[in-house]
Design an enzyme around this catalytic site. Structure first.
Site, PDB file in Angstrom:
ATOM      1  N   ALA A 148      16.345   1.949  -3.508  1.00 12.26           N
ATOM      2  CA  ALA A 148      17.280   1.990  -2.382  1.00 12.26           C
ATOM      3  C   ALA A 148      18.382   2.998  -2.650  1.00 12.26           C
ATOM      4  CB  ALA A 148      17.884   0.610  -2.147  1.00 12.26           C
ATOM      5  N   ASP A 149      18.982   3.461  -1.573  1.00 15.82           N
ATOM      6  CA  ASP A 149      20.148   4.321  -1.678  1.00 15.82           C
ATOM      7  C   ASP A 149      21.058   4.015  -0.490  1.00 15.82           C
ATOM      8  OD1 ASP A 149      21.382   6.613  -3.200  1.00 15.82           O
ATOM      9  OD2 ASP A 149      21.488   7.346  -1.134  1.00 15.82           O
TER      10      ASP A 149
END
Length: 189
Positions: free
Chosen positions: A72-73
């Site tokens: 994720a970012d």
């Protein structure tokens, strides 16, 4: 109801993402790989978040992906400006001053990789901040850790309790992992 049948690896050092997966009653391990988080300048905020999440997932592709890899970012966008993690206290103060009394968007891109499959998505949350005083900003920077957070703040921290007037969208997205969408995505695997 999602029944975990495959091992899960969370490719993130974020304690908030780890907390959220634990709260979802998922059994997972944390594995990290260094990834260049640069992105093409022409991308829109949602595309940036997904692009970087997919870059992180690609780092695990050579390992065969015998587990579901979750990457994720999270990015904060304010008036078309991307507010990443602040470099120092001065930078954190500048970011929080920009967000004070305004609204901004939080985007989290998520990728799930398993075998040769890759499924990516993003979520967007609109966050409205109350006006913050210089003293409140200084207190937050001195007593909390804004340096590992996009936009220099954590919604679950003290500043979230006093600054966030309202949100439109997912609270967990602002924390760094939209659990509602993640749950549905895991059910597809």
């Amino acid at each position: 109801m999602y029944q975990q049948s495959l091992p899960i690896i969370l490719a993130s050092k974020s304690p908030r993402r780890q907390e959220l997966l634990s709260a979802m009653n998922l059994d997972f391990k944390v594995m990290l790989k260094e990834v260049d988080e640069s992105y093409p300048a022409e991308l829109l905020p949602a595309d940036i978040a997904v692009y970087i999440a997919e870059k992180k997932a690609a780092a695990f592709a050579e390992d065969g992906r015998e587990a579901i890899i979750i990457t994720a970012d999270t990015i904060v966008a304010y008036n078309d400006e991307i507010l990443g993690k602040p470099a120092d206290a001065k930078h954190a103060r500048e970011m929080l001053s920009k967000l004070s009394g305004t609204n901004h968007q939080v985007y989290t891109g998520v990728s799930l990789g398993y075998g040769d499959k890759l499924y990516s998505f993003y979520d967007r949350t609109e966050v409205f901040f109350n006006v913050l005083t210089d003293a409140q900003i200084a207190h937050y920077i001195s007593n909390y850790n804004p340096f590992d957070k996009a936009g220099a703040y954590g919604i679950q921290d003290w500043i979230g309790l006093i600054a966030v007037e309202k949100i439109i969208g997912s609270y967990t997205n602002v924390m760094g992992l939209p659990t509602e969408k993640l749950y549905r995505a895991l059910s597809r695997f």
